[in-house]
Write a protein that holds these residues in place. Structure first.
Motif, PDB file in Angstrom:
ATOM      1  N   GLU A 137       0.845  -1.194   0.000  1.00  0.00           N
ATOM      2  CA  GLU A 137       0.000   0.000   0.000  1.00  0.00           C
ATOM      3  C   GLU A 137       0.881   1.244   0.000  1.00  0.00           C
ATOM      4  O   GLU A 137       1.978   1.239   0.547  1.00  0.00           O
ATOM      5  N   ASP A 138       0.372   2.323  -0.627  1.00  0.00           N
ATOM      6  CA  ASP A 138       1.121   3.574  -0.640  1.00  0.00           C
ATOM      7  C   ASP A 138       0.725   4.499   0.506  1.00  0.00           C
ATOM      8  O   ASP A 138       1.426   5.457   0.787  1.00  0.00           O
ATOM      9  N   LEU A 139      -0.372   4.247   1.186  1.00  0.00           N
ATOM     10  CA  LEU A 139      -0.788   5.049   2.335  1.00  0.00           C
ATOM     11  C   LEU A 139      -0.582   4.245   3.616  1.00  0.00           C
ATOM     12  O   LEU A 139      -1.163   3.168   3.776  1.00  0.00           O
ATOM     13  N   THR A 140       0.229   4.779   4.511  1.00  0.00           N
ATOM     14  CA  THR A 140       0.540   4.034   5.734  1.00  0.00           C
ATOM     15  C   THR A 140      -0.708   3.763   6.564  1.00  0.00           C
ATOM     16  O   THR A 140      -0.813   2.712   7.190  1.00  0.00           O
ATOM     17  N   ARG A 141      -1.671   4.675   6.561  1.00  0.00           N
ATOM     18  CA  ARG A 141      -2.887   4.454   7.363  1.00  0.00           C
ATOM     19  C   ARG A 141      -3.652   3.218   6.883  1.00  0.00           C
ATOM     20  O   ARG A 141      -4.338   2.574   7.667  1.00  0.00           O
ATOM     21  N   ASN A 142      -3.527   2.882   5.597  1.00  0.00           N
ATOM     22  CA  ASN A 142      -4.215   1.712   5.068  1.00  0.00           C
ATOM     23  C   ASN A 142      -3.501   0.407   5.402  1.00  0.00           C
ATOM     24  O   ASN A 142      -4.035  -0.674   5.151  1.00  0.00           O
ATOM     25  N   LEU A 143      -2.311   0.504   5.950  1.00  0.00           N
ATOM     26  CA  LEU A 143      -1.579  -0.690   6.362  1.00  0.00           C
ATOM     27  C   LEU A 143      -1.922  -1.112   7.789  1.00  0.00           C
ATOM     28  O   LEU A 143      -1.754  -2.274   8.149  1.00  0.00           O
ATOM     29  N   ALA A 144      -2.425  -0.191   8.604  1.00  0.00           N
ATOM     30  CA  ALA A 144      -2.703  -0.495  10.014  1.00  0.00           C
ATOM     31  C   ALA A 144      -3.700  -1.643  10.188  1.00  0.00           C
ATOM     32  O   ALA A 144      -3.431  -2.573  10.960  1.00  0.00           O
ATOM     33  N   PRO A 145      -4.845  -1.649   9.505  1.00  0.00           N
ATOM     34  CA  PRO A 145      -5.770  -2.773   9.682  1.00  0.00           C
ATOM     35  C   PRO A 145      -5.191  -4.107   9.198  1.00  0.00           C
ATOM     36  O   PRO A 145      -5.473  -5.149   9.797  1.00  0.00           O
ATOM     37  N   ALA A 146      -4.379  -4.068   8.149  1.00  0.00           N
ATOM     38  CA  ALA A 146      -3.745  -5.296   7.657  1.00  0.00           C
ATOM     39  C   ALA A 146      -2.787  -5.852   8.715  1.00  0.00           C
ATOM     40  O   ALA A 146      -2.778  -7.057   8.988  1.00  0.00           O
ATOM     41  N   ALA A 147      -2.000  -4.973   9.320  1.00  0.00           N
ATOM     42  CA  ALA A 147      -1.072  -5.404  10.365  1.00  0.00           C
ATOM     43  C   ALA A 147      -1.828  -5.937  11.577  1.00  0.00           C
ATOM     44  O   ALA A 147      -1.427  -6.943  12.174  1.00  0.00           O
ATOM     45  N   ALA A 148      -2.938  -5.299  11.912  1.00  0.00           N
ATOM     46  CA  ALA A 148      -3.735  -5.746  13.064  1.00  0.00           C
ATOM     47  C   ALA A 148      -4.283  -7.160  12.851  1.00  0.00           C
ATOM     48  O   ALA A 148      -4.461  -7.906  13.820  1.00  0.00           O
ATOM     49  N   LEU A 149      -4.502  -7.518  11.586  1.00  0.00           N
ATOM     50  CA  LEU A 149      -4.963  -8.875  11.279  1.00  0.00           C
ATOM     51  C   LEU A 149      -3.824  -9.891  11.242  1.00  0.00           C
ATOM     52  O   LEU A 149      -4.069 -11.090  11.124  1.00  0.00           O
ATOM     53  N   GLY A 150      -2.578  -9.418  11.297  1.00  0.00           N
ATOM     54  CA  GLY A 150      -1.431 -10.313  11.268  1.00  0.00           C
ATOM     55  C   GLY A 150      -0.736 -10.407   9.924  1.00  0.00           C
ATOM     56  O   GLY A 150       0.149 -11.244   9.732  1.00  0.00           O
ATOM     57  N   MET A 151      -1.124  -9.552   8.979  1.00  0.00           N
ATOM     58  CA  MET A 151      -0.472  -9.548   7.670  1.00  0.00           C
ATOM     59  C   MET A 151       0.877  -8.839   7.756  1.00  0.00           C
ATOM     60  O   MET A 151       1.084  -7.975   8.601  1.00  0.00           O
ATOM     61  N   THR A 152       1.782  -9.209   6.872  1.00  0.00           N
ATOM     62  CA  THR A 152       3.039  -8.486   6.717  1.00  0.00           C
ATOM     63  C   THR A 152       2.737  -7.287   5.834  1.00  0.00           C
ATOM     64  O   THR A 152       2.132  -7.430   4.769  1.00  0.00           O
ATOM     65  N   THR A 153       3.147  -6.103   6.268  1.00  0.00           N
ATOM     66  CA  THR A 153       2.814  -4.889   5.520  1.00  0.00           C
ATOM     67  C   THR A 153       4.040  -4.307   4.825  1.00  0.00           C
ATOM     68  O   THR A 153       5.143  -4.326   5.373  1.00  0.00           O
ATOM     69  N   VAL A 154       3.811  -3.806   3.616  1.00  0.00           N
ATOM     70  CA  VAL A 154       4.873  -3.186   2.827  1.00  0.00           C
ATOM     71  C   VAL A 154       4.373  -1.826   2.362  1.00  0.00           C
ATOM     72  O   VAL A 154       3.390  -1.738   1.615  1.00  0.00           O
ATOM     73  N   TRP A 155       5.040  -0.794   2.826  1.00  0.00           N
ATOM     74  CA  TRP A 155       4.719   0.565   2.414  1.00  0.00           C
ATOM     75  C   TRP A 155       5.489   0.875   1.135  1.00  0.00           C
ATOM     76  O   TRP A 155       6.716   0.888   1.124  1.00  0.00           O
ATOM     77  N   VAL A 156       4.777   1.082   0.044  1.00  0.00           N
ATOM     78  CA  VAL A 156       5.389   1.458  -1.229  1.00  0.00           C
ATOM     79  C   VAL A 156       5.281   2.972  -1.315  1.00  0.00           C
ATOM     80  O   VAL A 156       4.275   3.530  -1.735  1.00  0.00           O
ATOM     81  N   ARG A 157       6.336   3.638  -0.870  1.00  0.00           N
ATOM     82  CA  ARG A 157       6.286   5.097  -0.743  1.00  0.00           C
ATOM     83  C   ARG A 157       6.757   5.782  -2.026  1.00  0.00           C
ATOM     84  O   ARG A 157       7.441   5.183  -2.855  1.00  0.00           O
ATOM     85  N   GLN A 158       6.393   7.027  -2.140  1.00  0.00           N
ATOM     86  CA  GLN A 158       6.828   7.849  -3.262  1.00  0.00           C
ATOM     87  C   GLN A 158       7.094   9.258  -2.759  1.00  0.00           C
ATOM     88  O   GLN A 158       6.528   9.693  -1.768  1.00  0.00           O
ATOM     89  N   GLU A 159       7.955   9.955  -3.452  1.00  0.00           N
ATOM     90  CA  GLU A 159       8.398  11.283  -3.021  1.00  0.00           C
ATOM     91  C   GLU A 159       7.252  12.272  -2.863  1.00  0.00           C
ATOM     92  O   GLU A 159       7.075  12.853  -1.820  1.00  0.00           O
ATOM     93  N   ASP A 160       6.492  12.506  -3.910  1.00  0.00           N
ATOM     94  CA  ASP A 160       5.469  13.554  -3.908  1.00  0.00           C
ATOM     95  C   ASP A 160       4.124  13.001  -3.465  1.00  0.00           C
ATOM     96  O   ASP A 160       3.150  12.995  -4.204  1.00  0.00           O
ATOM     97  N   HIS A 161       4.090  12.546  -2.243  1.00  0.00           N
ATOM     98  CA  HIS A 161       2.891  11.900  -1.714  1.00  0.00           C
ATOM     99  C   HIS A 161       2.756  12.308  -0.259  1.00  0.00           C
ATOM    100  O   HIS A 161       3.755  12.493   0.427  1.00  0.00           O
ATOM    101  N   PRO A 162       1.538  12.458   0.251  1.00  0.00           N
ATOM    102  CA  PRO A 162       1.398  12.855   1.656  1.00  0.00           C
ATOM    103  C   PRO A 162       2.152  11.964   2.626  1.00  0.00           C
ATOM    104  O   PRO A 162       2.620  12.434   3.650  1.00  0.00           O
ATOM    105  N   ASP A 163       2.276  10.676   2.326  1.00  0.00           N
ATOM    106  CA  ASP A 163       3.013   9.774   3.204  1.00  0.00           C
ATOM    107  C   ASP A 163       4.467   9.610   2.768  1.00  0.00           C
ATOM    108  O   ASP A 163       5.174   8.760   3.285  1.00  0.00           O
TER     109      ASP A 163
END
Length: 199
Positions: A137-163
């Motif tokens: 996911e590119d938004l860190t807030r969208n990774l929180a529920p996945a992590a809470a379920l036990g998924m491994t999360t990968v933040w795909v970040r980009q320069e010109d993005h709020p996150d």
């Protein structure tokens, strides 16, 4: 979740637009030249590969296709946009055959990321085992529920993005990812080909 968002010559941005957003831009007389280039439809997923030519962009899409082919197990697109549009984009990129399906807000009873109920519906619909699932996911807030379920999360970040690094757009977001982010990459294809940069 598994929409390519990266830098360094790969897909650098993907953004979903619907007719409400486009209508608002038209009313405000913003981006009219860009809007005129959109094909007919009610929703669009815009992917920018940062290429200098269509051939270069296609080559980058093929790199994604190769990386996806190397991953074992089912892959599902989880989008707040429409499944129909995501399927068209996957077809255009030549990667649709790698995915077991698309899960959109309609499939989640009109709940969307980051609503935890949408993630539970995703897990149930596709018989996912959270402990054996990676969520991109590119938004860190969208990774929180996945992590809470036990998924491994990968933040795909980009320069010109709020996150993105430095908080993007001057929003003052931290450069250090929150604890629910397990891995970080600026290049999804490279991450898939190699190993993630641990947080």
């Amino acid at each position: 979740g598994v929409v390519p968002k990266s830098v360094g010559g790969r897909a650098i941005a993907c953004e979903g637009l619907d007719e409400k957003i486009i209508g608002g831009l038209r009313e405000q007389r913003l981006k009219l030249e860009d809007i005129a280039l959109l094909p007919q439809g009610k929703a669009w997923l815009m992917c920018e590969f940062g290429a200098d030519s269509a051939a270069e962009a296609l080559a980058q899409a093929r790199s994604l296709e190769t990386a996806l082919a190397a991953i074992e197990g089912p892959k599902v697109i989880f989008t707040n946009g429409s499944a129909r549009h995501a399927e068209k984009v996957m077809d255009r990129l030549g990667v649709a055959h790698h995915f077991a399906g698309v899960f959109d807000s309609t499939a989640a009873s009109f709940r969307a990321k980051p609503d935890p109920a949408a993630y539970l519906a995703l897990v149930r619909r596709h018989d996912l085992v959270p402990a054996a699932t990676a969520f991109f996911e590119d938004l860190t807030r969208n990774l929180a529920p996945a992590a809470a379920l036990g998924m491994t999360t990968v933040w795909v970040r980009q320069e010109d993005h709020p996150d993105g690094p430095g908080g993007g757009f001057g929003l003052g977001l931290p450069d250090v990812p929150p604890p629910h982010v397990h891995h970080v990459t600026d290049d999804l294809v490279q991450w898939l080909e190699n190993v993630a940069e641990p947080v």
